[in-house]
Scaffold this motif. Structure first.
Motif, PDB file in Angstrom:
ATOM      1  N   TRP A 149       0.818  -1.207   0.000  1.00 44.91           N
ATOM      2  CA  TRP A 149       0.000   0.000   0.000  1.00 44.91           C
ATOM      3  C   TRP A 149       0.854   1.260   0.000  1.00 44.91           C
ATOM      4  N   ASN A 151       3.495   1.546  -1.659  1.00 42.28           N
ATOM      5  CA  ASN A 151       3.967   1.675  -3.039  1.00 42.28           C
ATOM      6  C   ASN A 151       2.865   2.136  -3.987  1.00 42.28           C
ATOM      7  N   VAL A 152       1.598   1.854  -3.616  1.00 38.49           N
ATOM      8  CA  VAL A 152       0.480   2.181  -4.493  1.00 38.49           C
ATOM      9  C   VAL A 152       0.006   3.612  -4.309  1.00 38.49           C
ATOM     10  N   LYS A 153      -0.044   4.079  -3.071  1.00 38.62           N
ATOM     11  CA  LYS A 153      -0.595   5.411  -2.829  1.00 38.62           C
ATOM     12  C   LYS A 153       0.303   6.479  -3.451  1.00 38.62           C
ATOM     13  N   PRO A 154      -0.287   7.566  -3.927  1.00 37.96           N
ATOM     14  CA  PRO A 154       0.501   8.622  -4.582  1.00 37.96           C
ATOM     15  C   PRO A 154       1.413   9.339  -3.611  1.00 37.96           C
ATOM     16  N   TYR A 156       3.742  12.897  -3.221  1.00 39.65           N
ATOM     17  CA  TYR A 156       4.060  14.210  -3.756  1.00 39.65           C
ATOM     18  C   TYR A 156       5.519  14.521  -3.441  1.00 39.65           C
ATOM     19  N   LEU A 170       3.437  14.726  -8.718  1.00 36.32           N
ATOM     20  CA  LEU A 170       2.780  13.512  -8.244  1.00 36.32           C
ATOM     21  C   LEU A 170       3.488  12.301  -8.842  1.00 36.32           C
ATOM     22  N   SER A 171       3.896  11.372  -8.011  1.00 34.51           N
ATOM     23  CA  SER A 171       4.578  10.177  -8.496  1.00 34.51           C
ATOM     24  C   SER A 171       3.998   8.944  -7.830  1.00 34.51           C
ATOM     25  N   PHE A 172       4.107   7.824  -8.532  1.00 36.67           N
ATOM     26  CA  PHE A 172       3.613   6.546  -8.033  1.00 36.67           C
ATOM     27  C   PHE A 172       4.769   5.552  -8.058  1.00 36.67           C
ATOM     28  N   PHE A 174       4.568   2.275  -7.950  1.00 36.48           N
ATOM     29  CA  PHE A 174       4.302   1.125  -8.812  1.00 36.48           C
ATOM     30  C   PHE A 174       4.565   1.457 -10.278  1.00 36.48           C
ATOM     31  N   LEU A 175       4.397   2.724 -10.667  1.00 33.09           N
ATOM     32  CA  LEU A 175       4.644   3.113 -12.053  1.00 33.09           C
ATOM     33  C   LEU A 175       6.138   3.040 -12.373  1.00 33.09           C
ATOM     34  N   THR A 176       6.951   3.514 -11.445  1.00 38.53           N
ATOM     35  CA  THR A 176       8.404   3.409 -11.620  1.00 38.53           C
ATOM     36  C   THR A 176       8.842   1.956 -11.694  1.00 38.53           C
TER      37      THR A 176
END
Length: 329
Positions: A149, A151-154, A156, A170-172, A174-176
């Motif tokens: 969780w 890793n999932v939450k945004p 800043y 804003l970065s995530f 899981f996207l990285t």
């Protein structure tokens, strides 16, 4: 019957490749050897979706294995200092790099090579993940669920930006993780495709079908799109459009350099894939330029994409597919 014949052809292709590279390679002329290598990566019809998903499942398993293993060993002060200490030496850097390769890259390589042993390797990796997680729980450290969780939450992040040093992005996490794992798997497949151990069913399809390397091509475009200026509505001025266009220049240089190096070393040229002079770097550059010139609003991007797909399909139905597939290159 069709599937059995397809698998039989793949086995025969592997056997002939071993024979050609191992026994007859030294007897062939340079041009014949080049043609043989081109035949080694040409003429395949891919595999089933289940086989591709089975190979791709090694990516999240490898990431989970690396995460749990690193979290467990970081409970020991020596290992923690080697990974996070301020005064890390070259030995610590090399050790940590080898550690990450062992627990991240190795599972990905297993998914690309030893397909006959998936019934053993998948349970083995899952067992190691469960083992490290049980050891972590015994030590009272945060579980994978808590880390998931986080890793999932945004998040800043405040980064220094010219003209606005306090602007927040804003970065995530899981996207990285997705983009890095996708690029790592793509590089492994590109390097492994020239070796016999790489299953021919994962090679790019010749005309129709689906394969692992076909997915890699689309994934690179997709991962670039979701972090692009267009997706962030950050390119509405003329200056930023020019900046986006200038970003395509390094890709064009890489594309030209790749074409020149392939001609120089007489590397195999899969003409039916991109043609004689085109390559994937040029594709990325053209997509970058097209996105900058069209400059769509994020709210209109889905509609533009749908219209583009409909128009492309219409051209294919009008005979353009024959030009793509059978026109001499």
């Amino acid at each position: 019957n069709t599937k059995k014949e397809s698998k039989k052809r793949k086995v025969q292709a592997n056997m002939s490749a071993q024979d050609s590279f191992g026994e007859r390679g030294e007897k062939l002329t340079e041009e014949q050897y080049k043609r043989l290598k081109e035949d080694f990566v040409t003429g395949f019809d891919g595999s089933s979706a289940v086989e591709i998903y089975t190979a791709l499942i090694f990516i999240p398993m490898g990431l989970l294995l690396q995460h749990t293993a690193a979290q467990f060993f970081e409970t020991f002060s020596t290992f923690y200092q080697m990974r996070h200490g301020k005064d890390r030496g070259i030995v610590s850097v090399i050790f940590c790099t080898l550690f990450d390769i062992l627990f991240t890259v190795t599972p990905m390589l297993l998914g690309l090579t030893f397909t006959d042993y998936f019934h053993f390797s998948i349970p083995a990796i899952c067992g190691l993940i469960v083992l490290f997680e049980m050891l972590l729980r015994m030590k009272g450290t945060p579980s994978l669920q808590m880390k998931f969780w986080n890793n999932v939450k945004p998040i800043y992040e405040e980064r220094a930006v010219k003209g606005n040093p306090e602007k927040k992005f804003l970065s995530f996490g899981f996207l990285t993780t997705y983009r890095s794992a996708m690029m790592l798997q793509t590089c492994l497949a590109i390097l492994a495709v020239d070796f016999v151990i790489f299953p021919r069913m994962y090679c790019k399809t010749e005309i129709y079908g689906i394969s692992l390397m076909d997915i890699g091509t689309g994934s690179v475009i997709f991962s670039s799109a979701i972090v692009s200026r267009q997706a962030r509505a950050n390119n509405r001025t003329f200056a930023k459009i020019i900046q986006s266009l200038s970003g395509a220049l390094p890709l064009l240089i890489l594309g030209a350099a790749r074409m020149g190096m392939i001609k120089a070393v007489k590397y195999q040229e899969h003409v039916s894939e991109y043609g004689t002079h085109w390559n994937f770097f040029v594709t990325l550059a053209v997509v970058n330029v097209a996105a900058a010139l069209l400059n769509p609003l994020p709210t209109m991007a889905a509609m533009y994409g749908g219209l583009l797909c409909i128009g492309y399909q219409w051209f294919l139905s009008k005979g353009f597919s024959n030009y793509i597939i059978v026109y001499p290159r």
